[in-house]
Design a protein around this motif. Sequence first.
Motif, PDB file in Angstrom:
ATOM      1  N   ALA A  37     104.983  47.402 -12.753  1.00 37.74           N
ATOM      2  CA  ALA A  37     105.506  48.156 -11.602  1.00 37.74           C
ATOM      3  C   ALA A  37     106.689  47.431 -10.962  1.00 37.74           C
ATOM      4  O   ALA A  37     106.739  46.198 -10.935  1.00 37.74           O
ATOM      5  N   LEU A  38     107.619  48.216 -10.463  1.00 34.50           N
ATOM      6  CA  LEU A  38     108.701  47.652  -9.648  1.00 34.50           C
ATOM      7  C   LEU A  38     108.131  47.225  -8.305  1.00 34.50           C
ATOM      8  O   LEU A  38     107.158  47.817  -7.827  1.00 34.50           O
ATOM      9  N   ARG A  39     108.766  46.239  -7.696  1.00 39.46           N
ATOM     10  CA  ARG A  39     108.351  45.903  -6.329  1.00 39.46           C
ATOM     11  C   ARG A  39     108.787  47.054  -5.406  1.00 39.46           C
ATOM     12  O   ARG A  39     109.937  47.481  -5.450  1.00 39.46           O
ATOM     13  N   LYS A  40     107.838  47.558  -4.644  1.00 34.45           N
ATOM     14  CA  LYS A  40     108.151  48.739  -3.812  1.00 34.45           C
ATOM     15  C   LYS A  40     108.676  48.286  -2.459  1.00 34.45           C
ATOM     16  O   LYS A  40     107.959  48.266  -1.477  1.00 34.45           O
ATOM     17  N   ASP A  41     109.950  47.903  -2.434  1.00 34.37           N
ATOM     18  CA  ASP A  41     110.528  47.462  -1.172  1.00 34.37           C
ATOM     19  C   ASP A  41     111.830  48.202  -0.905  1.00 34.37           C
ATOM     20  O   ASP A  41     112.179  49.143  -1.609  1.00 34.37           O
ATOM     21  N   GLY A  42     112.544  47.767   0.104  1.00 31.73           N
ATOM     22  CA  GLY A  42     113.735  48.507   0.528  1.00 31.73           C
ATOM     23  C   GLY A  42     115.024  48.058  -0.140  1.00 31.73           C
ATOM     24  O   GLY A  42     116.101  48.545   0.222  1.00 31.73           O
ATOM     25  N   THR A  43     114.943  47.155  -1.112  1.00 26.62           N
ATOM     26  CA  THR A  43     116.159  46.684  -1.782  1.00 26.62           C
ATOM     27  C   THR A  43     116.911  47.871  -2.384  1.00 26.62           C
ATOM     28  O   THR A  43     116.341  48.659  -3.144  1.00 26.62           O
TER      29      THR A  43
END
Length: 399
Positions: free
Chosen positions: A274-280
């Motif tokens: 999974a991708l990191r689910k952040d605001g980047t």
Amino acid sequence: MCSMRVFAVAAAVITVTATSAQAACQNTGNFNAWLKDFKAEAASQGISRRTINAALNGVTYDKRVVAYDRKKAVFTQAFLKFSGRMVNKSRLNRGRKLIKQNASTFRRIERQYGVPAPVLTAFWGLETDFGAVQGKFSTIRSLATLAYDCRRPELFRPQLIDALRIVERGDLALEDMVGAWAGELGQTQFLPSDYMETAVDFDGDGRRDLKRSTADALASSAALIRNFGWQAGQPWIEEVRLTKAIDWSEADLAIAHPRSQWASWGIVRANGKALRKDGTRAALLLPMGRKGPAFLAYDNFRNVYLKWNESLLYSTTAAYFATRLAGARPVTRGTADGTGLDLKQTKQLQRALQSRGFDVGDIDGILGAGTRKAVKAMQVKYGMPADSWPTPELLRRLR
Ligand code: CA
């Protein structure tokens, strides 16, 4: 200056005859008379008579340089083919070795400028094969020719003045002013104005020597990249996988979303995690359309790489090379090979788009930003997947 870096790169390019009106301009007036005027201007800008005479006396017009300039150097191959050639095994091995050999220099550079070794090493490898192929043209003669030539004197006149300043300052001796045909110098091919504004003396010998000093060349490149807007500690591109179809029109460098948004559309890392689910913020870059490789292009890619070289193909390749040097696996090939158009078909496509009112620039067979944008608009109109990648099917429908 940035857009001019497109001329750099010792790498293989094909040339296409320029079709713009500028290419057809005619030189009037005598080169020697022009040179006399230029010397007066250089003196008025504070360059010493000694440097002016040593550098410019007896300089002649170089027809070869103008011939290069009147052709357009472009990259035409599709990403997988081009990157396969540029990011080959021997370049990767050499790059990895050089990162180890220069580890302490790279550490100091990253501390000071925030730009990591793989990013610098990839540019170093693509521009000059790590310093080995820096060009054989006389910088002064090339720039005098281009500053005299009618096509873009306003671009090259300041470059020639700055080339004289490099000599005057003692960074390079006159006999070391040798490089690429358009005046780029050193291990990462700096134009003289970048050299004057940005180069640093990183090995502490008092001279900024981008030709012989690897430390100076790499730190100067890092300084340039930081000035373009590099954010330390942030990624540049990352290969990803799409687990389902998305709205393909979102795949556009001009459209950025938080990484969490891409994750919610089923995009995962290349290894399936999974991708990191952040605001980047990131854009989805599909250099060969939806069936080819996929990358998230972060702000460092969008802000920096296209300033180093305006060609998206070169930029994507340089960024991918850097990820490989940083440990990424070889890119997934997808099934896009062979789905694109050749040079002739791309010209037909451009003519068809132009006749529908799209501004695709020159009919040159090159899939640039303008052509991609028009392709996307037509795909939307025909209800085709709007991934900006032209296919034979699209060409058929346009006919
Ligand atoms: Ca130095």
